[in-house]
Design an enzyme around this catalytic site. Structure first.
Site, PDB file in Angstrom:
ATOM      1  N   ARG A  95      22.908  -1.511   2.937  1.00  0.00           N
ATOM      2  CA  ARG A  95      24.163  -2.116   3.332  1.00  0.00           C
ATOM      3  C   ARG A  95      23.826  -3.468   4.105  1.00  0.00           C
ATOM      4  NH1 ARG A  95      25.982   0.405   0.009  1.00  0.00           N
ATOM      5  NH2 ARG A  95      27.705   2.115   0.147  1.00  0.00           N
ATOM      6  N   HIS A 132      25.394  -6.102  -5.854  1.00  0.00           N
ATOM      7  CA  HIS A 132      25.679  -4.752  -5.440  1.00  0.00           C
ATOM      8  C   HIS A 132      25.574  -3.735  -6.886  1.00  0.00           C
ATOM      9  CE1 HIS A 132      27.253  -1.453  -2.251  1.00  0.00           C
ATOM     10  NE2 HIS A 132      26.416  -1.159  -3.223  1.00  0.00           N
TER      11      HIS A 132
HETATM   12  P1  NDP Z   1      20.361   9.755   2.816  1.00  0.00           P
HETATM   13  O1  NDP Z   1      21.431  10.036   3.578  1.00  0.00           O
HETATM   14  O2  NDP Z   1      19.922  10.608   1.823  1.00  0.00           O
HETATM   15  O3  NDP Z   1      19.066   9.112   3.892  1.00  0.00           O
HETATM   16  C1  NDP Z   1      19.320   8.262   4.661  1.00  0.00           C
HETATM   17  C2  NDP Z   1      18.065   8.198   5.365  1.00  0.00           C
HETATM   18  O4  NDP Z   1      18.090   6.982   6.376  1.00  0.00           O
HETATM   19  C3  NDP Z   1      17.418   9.503   6.072  1.00  0.00           C
HETATM   20  O5  NDP Z   1      15.957   9.329   5.840  1.00  0.00           O
HETATM   21  C4  NDP Z   1      17.591   9.287   7.516  1.00  0.00           C
HETATM   22  O6  NDP Z   1      16.779   9.804   8.461  1.00  0.00           O
HETATM   23  C5  NDP Z   1      17.787   7.593   7.692  1.00  0.00           C
HETATM   24  N1  NDP Z   1      18.192   7.174   8.775  1.00  0.00           N
HETATM   25  C6  NDP Z   1      19.720   7.197   9.140  1.00  0.00           C
HETATM   26  N2  NDP Z   1      20.052   6.676  10.383  1.00  0.00           N
HETATM   27  C7  NDP Z   1      18.762   6.400  10.591  1.00  0.00           C
HETATM   28  C8  NDP Z   1      18.452   5.697  12.008  1.00  0.00           C
HETATM   29  N3  NDP Z   1      19.170   5.633  12.898  1.00  0.00           N
HETATM   30  N4  NDP Z   1      17.008   5.389  12.252  1.00  0.00           N
HETATM   31  C9  NDP Z   1      16.184   5.725  11.224  1.00  0.00           C
HETATM   32  N5  NDP Z   1      16.390   6.380  10.128  1.00  0.00           N
HETATM   33  C10 NDP Z   1      17.715   6.452   9.811  1.00  0.00           C
HETATM   34  O7  NDP Z   1      21.125   8.504   2.009  1.00  0.00           O
HETATM   35  P2  NDP Z   1      20.515   7.936   0.863  1.00  0.00           P
HETATM   36  O8  NDP Z   1      18.851   7.633   0.601  1.00  0.00           O
HETATM   37  O9  NDP Z   1      21.264   8.785  -0.375  1.00  0.00           O
HETATM   38  O10 NDP Z   1      21.391   6.373   0.578  1.00  0.00           O
HETATM   39  C11 NDP Z   1      20.883   5.342   1.556  1.00  0.00           C
HETATM   40  C12 NDP Z   1      21.832   4.443   1.717  1.00  0.00           C
HETATM   41  O11 NDP Z   1      21.803   3.597   0.539  1.00  0.00           O
HETATM   42  C13 NDP Z   1      23.375   4.751   1.452  1.00  0.00           C
HETATM   43  O12 NDP Z   1      23.938   5.244   2.845  1.00  0.00           O
HETATM   44  C14 NDP Z   1      23.935   3.581   0.805  1.00  0.00           C
HETATM   45  O13 NDP Z   1      24.461   2.744   2.038  1.00  0.00           O
HETATM   46  C15 NDP Z   1      22.927   2.630   0.104  1.00  0.00           C
HETATM   47  N6  NDP Z   1      23.327   2.691  -1.246  1.00  0.00           N
HETATM   48  C16 NDP Z   1      23.198   1.665  -1.948  1.00  0.00           C
HETATM   49  C17 NDP Z   1      23.273   1.681  -3.224  1.00  0.00           C
HETATM   50  C18 NDP Z   1      23.546   0.098  -4.011  1.00  0.00           C
HETATM   51  O14 NDP Z   1      23.831   0.112  -5.080  1.00  0.00           O
HETATM   52  N7  NDP Z   1      23.135  -0.681  -3.330  1.00  0.00           N
HETATM   53  C19 NDP Z   1      23.434   2.732  -4.151  1.00  0.00           C
HETATM   54  C20 NDP Z   1      23.330   4.015  -3.331  1.00  0.00           C
HETATM   55  C21 NDP Z   1      23.276   3.893  -1.857  1.00  0.00           C
HETATM   56  P3  NDP Z   1      16.713  11.478   8.318  1.00  0.00           P
HETATM   57  O15 NDP Z   1      15.879  11.626   7.183  1.00  0.00           O
HETATM   58  O16 NDP Z   1      15.913  11.991   9.557  1.00  0.00           O
HETATM   59  O17 NDP Z   1      17.976  12.076   8.088  1.00  0.00           O
END
Ligand code: NDP
Length: 309
Positions: A224, A272
């Site tokens: 994002r 995107h």
């Molecule tokens: P998940 O919820 O599966 O994973 C999120 C990861 O980020 C987890 O490992 C989580 O940690 C970590 N995280 C969250 N907050 C923090 C923080 N404050 N500090 C450190 N690590 C953090 O999400 P996805 O992998 O499915 O997707 C990630 C993002 O990708 C989505 O939220 C979306 O915004 C973006 N996206 C973009 C797309 C595009 O086309 N450009 C398509 C799909 C997604 P923990 O493992 O400890 O929970």
């Protein structure tokens, strides 16, 4: 019989047929319509870019199912008290992995020089091999884990960073929490951002964080836009501390025509498209979740409101 409200024009256009098919295949008798009123809808299948923001009247709704992976639009919506699921679809994850690997490999082998053409000069530059190129992946969720695994399989030493510890045996290093961020960035030549947008990740990456990377590092942000401080990124590109930024996501989308990212020689803009929701495979995920709730089983991919993702 369950009533499924299709909310948002993209959902109506692309999901009615495959979702109907997938629900029938699971024995769920459903009426799918954009016209179910709040008193009739049992489920809402939602395009977050659509107009629905006030969920208060939808009192009988058993679950709201988003067609997006990112939950930032609704994680803080106080009217949405119904269980909320985000999209987790293996096809979407595969799309993201392909995007990240393609852009990482582009930078790794210096593909641009050859695509532009060497202008008749027989210049042989020996790039390092993957094991000599440290990569950091921020976020080790569905997307980050898959991208990190693919890059590790190619031989890159991958450092992963997450909110809670994720000690994956194939990572070169696994760090977590604010205390681990700078160590996770230290010396990275390629930085891949796959974090959700939450209050904890907004403006996470600025001047100090870019300074931790190897000079000339490449950044790939497919998560994002607001996770990066745009001004700090432009300054780091100017100084050469960041060699290139491949950006799929932006604070404002579509990216405004006069935004400096569009014409910056060391920024690649993609609109995107890193991992689009694919209706056929996503419909199967939505139908499975509805079928689970109908069987009294817990919703998959439920958004944790407190964590914000
Ligand atoms: P998940 O919820 O599966 O994973 C999120 C990861 O980020 C987890 O490992 C989580 O940690 C970590 N995280 C969250 N907050 C923090 C923080 N404050 N500090 C450190 N690590 C953090 O999400 P996805 O992998 O499915 O997707 C990630 C993002 O990708 C989505 O939220 C979306 O915004 C973006 N996206 C973009 C797309 C595009 O086309 N450009 C398509 C799909 C997604 P923990 O493992 O400890 O929970």
């Amino acid at each position: 019989m369950v009533n499924v409200l299709l909310s948002g024009s993209r959902v109506c256009r692309h999901f009615a047929a495959p979702l109907g098919r997938e629900l029938r295949a699971r024995g769920v008798d459903a009426v799918l319509s954009p016209d179910h009123g709040p008193e009739a809808a049992d489920y809402i299948v939602l395009d977050p870019s659509g107009p629905l923001r006030d969920f208060t009247p939808y009192r009988r709704v058993r679950a709201v199912l988003s067609t997006w992976a990112g939950a930032e639009v609704f994680a803080t919506n106080a009217t949405l008290t119904q269980p909320l699921a985000r999209m987790v679809d293996p096809a979407m994850t595969r799309g993201m992995t392909e995007y990240v690997v393609a852009h990482a490999m582009r930078h790794h082998i210096g593909l641009d020089a050859h695509v532009r053409g060497l202008g008749g000069e027989w210049q042989q530059v020996l790039p390092p091999l993957a094991p000599e190129r440290p990569v950091t992946v921020l976020g080790l969720g569905e997307m980050g884990r898959a991208a990190a695994a693919a890059l590790s399989a190619l031989g890159f030493p991958v450092t992963g960073w997450s909110r809670t510890p994720r000690p994956l045996s194939w990572l070169a290093q696994s760090l977590s929490g604010s205390a681990g961020l700078h160590a996770a960035l230290a010396g990275a030549q390629i930085l891949v951002i796959l974090l959700p947008l939450t209050p904890g990740t907004e403006n996470l990456l600025g001047q100090t964080e870019f300074a931790c990377l190897a000079p000339g590092a490449r950044i790939i942000n497919a998560a994002r836009g607001p996770i990066i401080d745009d001004g700090a990124l432009l300054a780091a590109l100017e100084s050469g501390q960041v060699g290139h930024a491949t950006l799929d996501v932006f604070r404002q989308e579509p990216l405004p025509p006069d935004h400096p990212f569009w014409h910056h020689p060391r920024v690649t803009v993609t609109p995107h498209v890193a991992a689009e929701t694919r209706p056929d495979s996503a419909a199967a995920v939505l139908a499975e979740n509805i079928a689970r709730v109908e069987r009294g089983e817990p919703l998959l991919n439920r958004v944790d409101r407190a964590a914000g993702y």
